[in-house]
Design a protein around this motif. Structure first.
Motif, short mmCIF file in Angstrom:
data_model
loop_
_atom_site.label_atom_id
_atom_site.label_comp_id
_atom_site.label_asym_id
_atom_site.label_seq_id
_atom_site.Cartn_x
_atom_site.Cartn_y
_atom_site.Cartn_z
N ARG A 1 88.70 2.94 16.87
CA ARG A 1 87.37 2.77 16.31
C ARG A 1 86.77 4.14 16.06
N ASN A 2 86.40 4.42 14.82
CA ASN A 2 85.79 5.70 14.46
C ASN A 2 86.68 6.88 14.86
N GLY A 3 87.98 6.68 14.74
CA GLY A 3 88.93 7.74 15.04
C GLY A 3 89.18 7.96 16.52
N ARG A 4 88.61 7.10 17.38
CA ARG A 4 88.76 7.25 18.82
C ARG A 4 89.30 5.94 19.41
N TRP A 5 89.89 6.05 20.59
CA TRP A 5 90.49 4.89 21.24
C TRP A 5 89.51 4.25 22.21
N GLN A 6 89.38 2.93 22.14
CA GLN A 6 88.59 2.20 23.12
C GLN A 6 89.36 0.96 23.55
N ILE A 7 88.95 0.39 24.68
CA ILE A 7 89.65 -0.79 25.20
C ILE A 7 89.62 -1.92 24.18
N MET A 8 90.76 -2.54 23.97
CA MET A 8 90.86 -3.63 23.00
C MET A 8 90.00 -4.81 23.41
N ALA A 9 89.29 -5.36 22.44
CA ALA A 9 88.56 -6.61 22.62
C ALA A 9 88.72 -7.42 21.33
N PHE B 1 84.39 -4.20 32.43
CA PHE B 1 84.37 -4.26 30.96
C PHE B 1 83.97 -5.66 30.49
N ILE B 2 84.52 -6.68 31.12
CA ILE B 2 84.19 -8.05 30.75
C ILE B 2 82.71 -8.32 30.98
N LEU B 3 82.19 -7.88 32.12
CA LEU B 3 80.76 -8.07 32.40
C LEU B 3 79.88 -7.35 31.39
N GLU B 4 80.28 -6.15 31.01
CA GLU B 4 79.49 -5.39 30.04
C GLU B 4 79.44 -6.11 28.69
N VAL B 5 80.57 -6.66 28.29
CA VAL B 5 80.62 -7.39 27.02
C VAL B 5 79.78 -8.66 27.11
N GLN B 6 79.87 -9.37 28.23
CA GLN B 6 79.09 -10.59 28.41
C GLN B 6 77.60 -10.31 28.38
N PRO C 1 91.43 -14.99 26.88
CA PRO C 1 91.38 -13.63 26.31
C PRO C 1 92.45 -12.74 26.93
N ILE C 2 92.79 -11.68 26.22
CA ILE C 2 93.68 -10.66 26.76
C ILE C 2 92.85 -9.40 26.95
N ILE C 3 92.66 -9.03 28.21
CA ILE C 3 91.89 -7.84 28.57
C ILE C 3 92.82 -6.91 29.33
N GLY D 1 94.45 -12.52 16.66
CA GLY D 1 95.61 -12.16 15.86
C GLY D 1 96.84 -11.93 16.73
N LEU D 2 97.95 -11.66 16.10
CA LEU D 2 99.22 -11.54 16.82
C LEU D 2 99.36 -10.23 17.59
N ALA D 3 98.58 -9.20 17.22
CA ALA D 3 98.78 -7.88 17.81
C ALA D 3 98.42 -7.83 19.29
N SER D 4 97.53 -8.70 19.75
CA SER D 4 97.10 -8.66 21.15
C SER D 4 98.24 -9.02 22.09
#
Length: 281
Positions: A34-42, A256-261, A24-26, A55-58
Protein backbone atom coordinates in the motif's frame (compact mmCIF):
# COMPACT_ATOMS: atom_id res chain seq x y z
CA UNK A 1 13.93 -10.10 2.80
CA UNK A 2 10.24 -10.30 1.93
CA UNK A 3 9.38 -12.65 -0.94
CA UNK A 4 6.85 -10.82 -3.09
CA UNK A 5 4.31 -11.96 -5.67
CA UNK A 6 2.67 -9.86 -8.36
CA UNK A 7 -1.09 -10.44 -8.70
CA UNK A 8 -2.51 -9.55 -12.11
CA UNK A 9 -5.54 -10.38 -14.22
CA UNK A 10 -9.22 -9.60 -13.88
CA UNK A 11 -11.92 -9.93 -11.21
CA UNK A 12 -11.35 -13.55 -10.22
CA UNK A 13 -7.77 -12.65 -9.31
CA UNK A 14 -8.87 -9.49 -7.52
CA UNK A 15 -11.45 -11.61 -5.68
CA UNK A 16 -15.22 -11.47 -5.50
CA UNK A 17 -15.80 -14.07 -2.80
CA UNK A 18 -18.23 -12.96 -0.09
CA UNK A 19 -16.12 -12.20 2.98
CA UNK A 20 -18.42 -13.39 5.74
CA UNK A 21 -18.83 -16.81 4.13
CA UNK A 22 -15.33 -18.01 5.09
CA UNK A 23 -13.10 -17.45 8.13
CA UNK A 24 -10.64 -14.58 7.70
CA UNK A 25 -6.92 -15.15 7.21
CA UNK A 26 -4.91 -12.94 9.57
CA UNK A 27 -1.15 -13.37 9.59
CA UNK A 28 1.36 -10.66 10.41
CA UNK A 29 3.91 -12.36 8.14
CA UNK A 30 1.64 -11.85 5.11
CA UNK A 31 1.92 -8.31 3.80
CA UNK A 32 0.20 -6.31 1.08
CA UNK A 33 1.66 -3.32 -0.72
CA UNK A 34 0.00 0.00 0.00
CA UNK A 35 1.51 3.32 -1.10
CA UNK A 36 4.80 1.58 -1.79
CA UNK A 37 5.02 0.20 1.76
CA UNK A 38 4.19 -3.16 3.32
CA UNK A 39 1.35 -3.56 5.80
CA UNK A 40 -0.39 -6.58 7.32
CA UNK A 41 -2.75 -8.18 4.83
CA UNK A 42 -6.46 -7.65 5.38
CA UNK A 43 -9.17 -8.80 3.01
CA UNK A 44 -10.19 -7.61 0.55
CA UNK A 45 -6.60 -7.12 -0.50
CA UNK A 46 -7.61 -5.60 -3.84
CA UNK A 47 -9.54 -2.35 -4.07
CA UNK A 48 -10.26 -2.37 -7.80
CA UNK A 49 -14.03 -2.20 -7.28
CA UNK A 50 -16.39 -1.53 -4.33
CA UNK A 51 -17.52 -5.17 -4.55
CA UNK A 52 -13.99 -6.56 -4.12
CA UNK A 53 -13.92 -9.53 -1.75
CA UNK A 54 -12.02 -12.70 -0.98
CA UNK A 55 -9.46 -13.74 -3.57
CA UNK A 56 -7.12 -16.67 -4.09
CA UNK A 57 -3.93 -14.87 -3.02
CA UNK A 58 -4.72 -15.03 0.71
CA UNK A 59 -4.71 -18.83 0.95
CA UNK A 60 -1.77 -18.95 -1.46
CA UNK A 61 0.19 -16.74 0.92
CA UNK A 62 -0.94 -18.66 4.02
CA UNK A 63 0.21 -21.91 2.41
CA UNK A 64 3.53 -20.36 1.50
CA UNK A 65 4.01 -19.11 5.05
CA UNK A 66 3.25 -22.52 6.56
CA UNK A 67 6.28 -23.84 4.67
CA UNK A 68 8.44 -20.79 5.39
CA UNK A 69 8.00 -20.02 9.08
CA UNK A 70 10.01 -16.97 10.12
CA UNK A 71 9.88 -15.41 6.66
CA UNK A 72 7.53 -12.83 5.19
CA UNK A 73 5.54 -12.83 1.97
CA UNK A 74 4.27 -9.73 0.19
CA UNK A 75 1.34 -9.40 -2.21
CA UNK A 76 1.44 -6.77 -4.97
CA UNK A 77 -2.22 -6.23 -5.83
CA UNK A 78 -2.73 -5.09 -9.43
CA UNK A 79 -5.66 -7.13 -10.80
CA UNK A 80 -8.59 -5.23 -12.27
CA UNK A 81 -12.09 -6.57 -12.81
CA UNK A 82 -13.71 -6.83 -16.24
CA UNK A 83 -10.46 -6.48 -18.18
CA UNK A 84 -9.50 -8.23 -21.39
CA UNK A 85 -6.14 -9.42 -22.59
CA UNK A 86 -5.97 -6.34 -24.80
CA UNK A 87 -6.34 -4.18 -21.69
CA UNK A 88 -3.16 -5.80 -20.32
CA UNK A 89 -0.99 -5.16 -23.36
CA UNK A 90 2.46 -3.67 -22.72
CA UNK A 91 2.33 0.10 -22.64
CA UNK A 92 -1.27 0.23 -21.46
CA UNK A 93 -2.39 1.68 -18.14
CA UNK A 94 -2.82 -1.67 -16.36
CA UNK A 95 0.53 -3.00 -17.53
CA UNK A 96 2.38 0.18 -16.60
CA UNK A 97 0.66 0.30 -13.21
CA UNK A 98 1.72 -3.28 -12.48
CA UNK A 99 5.29 -2.52 -13.51
CA UNK A 100 5.36 0.58 -11.30
CA UNK A 101 3.99 -1.25 -8.27
CA UNK A 102 6.29 -4.22 -8.75
CA UNK A 103 9.33 -1.98 -9.02
CA UNK A 104 8.32 -0.22 -5.80
CA UNK A 105 8.03 -3.63 -4.16
CA UNK A 106 11.44 -4.67 -5.48
CA UNK A 107 13.05 -1.94 -3.39
CA UNK A 108 12.26 -3.94 -0.24
CA UNK A 109 11.50 -7.45 -1.49
CA UNK A 110 12.54 -10.14 -3.90
CA UNK A 111 9.97 -10.67 -6.65
CA UNK A 112 9.47 -14.42 -6.44
CA UNK A 113 6.47 -15.13 -8.63
CA UNK A 114 3.66 -13.79 -10.80
CA UNK A 115 0.10 -15.03 -10.30
CA UNK A 116 -2.25 -14.55 -13.26
CA UNK A 117 -5.95 -15.21 -13.66
CA UNK A 118 -7.78 -13.79 -16.64
CA UNK A 119 -9.79 -15.03 -19.58
CA UNK A 120 -13.48 -14.52 -19.00
CA UNK A 121 -13.40 -11.40 -21.19
CA UNK A 122 -11.69 -13.36 -23.97
CA UNK A 123 -14.12 -16.28 -24.04
CA UNK A 124 -14.87 -16.29 -27.75
CA UNK A 125 -13.38 -18.48 -30.46
CA UNK A 126 -11.90 -15.45 -32.20
CA UNK A 127 -10.20 -14.01 -29.12
CA UNK A 128 -9.11 -17.35 -27.66
CA UNK A 129 -7.33 -18.20 -30.92
CA UNK A 130 -5.03 -15.21 -30.35
CA UNK A 131 -4.59 -15.72 -26.61
CA UNK A 132 -1.24 -17.54 -26.57
CA UNK A 133 0.52 -15.07 -28.84
CA UNK A 134 -0.85 -11.99 -27.06
CA UNK A 135 -0.14 -13.39 -23.63
CA UNK A 136 3.41 -14.31 -24.59
CA UNK A 137 4.16 -10.69 -25.47
CA UNK A 138 2.80 -9.50 -22.12
CA UNK A 139 4.74 -12.06 -20.10
CA UNK A 140 8.01 -11.47 -21.92
CA UNK A 141 7.72 -7.72 -21.45
CA UNK A 142 6.86 -8.09 -17.75
CA UNK A 143 9.90 -10.25 -17.11
CA UNK A 144 12.10 -7.98 -19.20
CA UNK A 145 11.09 -4.71 -17.56
CA UNK A 146 11.24 -6.19 -14.07
CA UNK A 147 14.56 -7.91 -14.83
CA UNK A 148 13.31 -11.31 -13.66
CA UNK A 149 13.64 -13.52 -16.76
CA UNK A 150 13.12 -16.77 -14.87
CA UNK A 151 10.51 -15.75 -12.30
CA UNK A 152 7.79 -18.44 -12.00
CA UNK A 153 4.43 -17.66 -13.55
CA UNK A 154 1.31 -19.45 -12.28
CA UNK A 155 -1.82 -19.23 -14.42
CA UNK A 156 -5.28 -20.56 -13.51
CA UNK A 157 -8.15 -21.89 -15.57
CA UNK A 158 -11.50 -20.15 -15.77
CA UNK A 159 -14.60 -21.75 -14.26
CA UNK A 160 -16.61 -24.55 -15.81
CA UNK A 161 -19.75 -22.87 -14.45
CA UNK A 162 -19.46 -19.88 -16.81
CA UNK A 163 -21.88 -21.11 -19.55
CA UNK A 164 -24.65 -21.85 -17.03
CA UNK A 165 -25.44 -18.43 -15.62
CA UNK A 166 -27.49 -15.45 -16.71
CA UNK A 167 -24.74 -14.39 -19.12
CA UNK A 168 -23.85 -17.90 -20.20
CA UNK A 169 -24.24 -17.13 -23.89
CA UNK A 170 -21.13 -14.95 -23.69
CA UNK A 171 -19.06 -17.86 -22.37
CA UNK A 172 -19.96 -20.61 -24.82
CA UNK A 173 -16.32 -20.93 -25.90
CA UNK A 174 -14.76 -20.56 -22.45
CA UNK A 175 -13.01 -23.92 -22.74
CA UNK A 176 -10.91 -22.53 -25.61
CA UNK A 177 -9.35 -20.07 -23.17
CA UNK A 178 -8.51 -22.93 -20.81
CA UNK A 179 -6.99 -24.81 -23.73
CA UNK A 180 -4.90 -21.76 -24.60
CA UNK A 181 -3.71 -21.35 -21.01
CA UNK A 182 -2.70 -25.00 -20.84
CA UNK A 183 -0.96 -24.73 -24.20
CA UNK A 184 0.99 -21.71 -23.01
CA UNK A 185 2.10 -23.43 -19.81
CA UNK A 186 3.15 -26.56 -21.68
CA UNK A 187 5.23 -24.65 -24.21
CA UNK A 188 6.95 -22.08 -21.99
CA UNK A 189 9.47 -22.54 -19.22
CA UNK A 190 8.79 -21.46 -15.64
CA UNK A 191 5.05 -21.40 -16.23
CA UNK A 192 2.49 -23.76 -14.69
CA UNK A 193 -1.25 -24.19 -15.13
CA UNK A 194 -3.78 -24.66 -12.32
CA UNK A 195 -7.16 -26.25 -12.94
CA UNK A 196 -10.42 -24.74 -11.71
CA UNK A 197 -12.05 -28.16 -11.90
CA UNK A 198 -14.81 -28.64 -9.33
CA UNK A 199 -14.78 -25.05 -8.10
CA UNK A 200 -18.10 -23.28 -7.65
CA UNK A 201 -19.42 -19.78 -8.19
CA UNK A 202 -21.36 -17.00 -6.57
CA UNK A 203 -24.96 -16.76 -7.71
CA UNK A 204 -23.83 -14.68 -10.69
CA UNK A 205 -22.10 -17.77 -12.14
CA UNK A 206 -19.19 -15.56 -13.14
CA UNK A 207 -17.08 -15.24 -10.01
CA UNK A 208 -15.66 -18.02 -7.86
CA UNK A 209 -17.26 -18.11 -4.43
CA UNK A 210 -15.13 -17.56 -1.34
CA UNK A 211 -14.75 -21.23 -0.43
CA UNK A 212 -13.59 -22.02 -3.95
CA UNK A 213 -11.03 -19.22 -4.19
CA UNK A 214 -9.57 -20.45 -0.92
CA UNK A 215 -9.08 -23.86 -2.58
CA UNK A 216 -7.82 -22.22 -5.76
CA UNK A 217 -5.10 -20.47 -3.76
CA UNK A 218 -3.96 -23.82 -2.36
CA UNK A 219 -3.70 -25.18 -5.89
CA UNK A 220 -1.75 -22.15 -7.07
CA UNK A 221 0.69 -22.69 -4.23
CA UNK A 222 1.16 -26.37 -5.07
CA UNK A 223 1.94 -25.43 -8.66
CA UNK A 224 4.49 -22.90 -7.42
CA UNK A 225 5.99 -25.24 -4.82
CA UNK A 226 6.37 -28.23 -7.13
CA UNK A 227 7.04 -26.28 -10.34
CA UNK A 228 4.38 -28.38 -12.03
CA UNK A 229 0.86 -28.10 -13.38
CA UNK A 230 -2.03 -28.90 -11.06
CA UNK A 231 -4.60 -30.70 -13.21
CA UNK A 232 -6.84 -32.14 -10.48
CA UNK A 233 -8.27 -30.93 -7.19
CA UNK A 234 -5.97 -31.55 -4.22
CA UNK A 235 -7.15 -34.48 -2.12
CA UNK A 236 -6.71 -32.62 1.17
CA UNK A 237 -8.00 -29.13 0.38
CA UNK A 238 -10.48 -29.00 3.26
CA UNK A 239 -7.89 -30.23 5.76
CA UNK A 240 -5.30 -27.71 4.57
CA UNK A 241 -7.77 -24.86 4.94
CA UNK A 242 -8.72 -25.98 8.44
CA UNK A 243 -5.05 -25.85 9.45
CA UNK A 244 -4.84 -22.31 8.14
CA UNK A 245 -8.00 -21.27 9.97
CA UNK A 246 -6.99 -22.96 13.25
CA UNK A 247 -3.54 -21.38 13.34
CA UNK A 248 -2.99 -19.72 16.75
CA UNK A 249 -2.90 -15.94 16.45
CA UNK A 250 -0.02 -13.92 17.85
CA UNK A 251 -0.61 -11.00 20.23
CA UNK A 252 0.08 -8.57 17.41
CA UNK A 253 -2.48 -10.30 15.21
CA UNK A 254 -5.10 -10.23 17.94
CA UNK A 255 -4.48 -6.51 18.44
CA UNK A 256 -4.68 -5.96 14.69
CA UNK A 257 -8.12 -7.58 14.58
CA UNK A 258 -9.35 -5.39 17.43
CA UNK A 259 -8.03 -2.26 15.74
CA UNK A 260 -9.85 -3.12 12.52
CA UNK A 261 -13.06 -3.91 14.41
CA UNK A 262 -12.93 -0.60 16.27
CA UNK A 263 -12.02 1.45 13.20
CA UNK A 264 -14.86 -0.13 11.21
CA UNK A 265 -17.41 0.55 13.96
CA UNK A 266 -17.97 -3.10 14.88
CA UNK A 267 -17.00 -2.51 18.51
CA UNK A 268 -17.13 0.59 20.71
CA UNK A 269 -14.01 2.21 22.14
CA UNK A 270 -14.74 0.93 25.67
CA UNK A 271 -14.95 -2.66 24.43
CA UNK A 272 -11.80 -2.09 22.37
CA UNK A 273 -9.91 -1.02 25.51
CA UNK A 274 -11.27 -3.90 27.57
CA UNK A 275 -10.32 -6.47 24.93
CA UNK A 276 -6.83 -4.98 24.64
CA UNK A 277 -6.32 -5.47 28.38
CA UNK A 278 -7.42 -9.10 28.13
CA UNK A 279 -4.96 -9.75 25.30
CA UNK A 280 -2.11 -8.35 27.38
CA UNK A 281 -2.73 -10.73 30.29
Amino acid sequence: MIKSFLLIGQSNMAGRGIQNSVPPIINESIKMLRNGRWQIMAEPIHNDRPMAGVGLASSFAASWHADNIGEEIGLITCADGGTSLNDWQAGGELFDHAIFQAKLAQRSSKLSGILWHQGENDSSAELAAKYVDKFNVIVNELRNQLEVPDVPLIIGGIGDFLPHGQFGAHFHDYYLVNNALQEYAASHSNCHFVTAKGLTANEDQIHFDAKSVRKFGLRYYQAFLNAADVTEALTDEDELLEKIYRRELSLNEQKFILEVQFASGKIAFKEFQEQLKLIGK
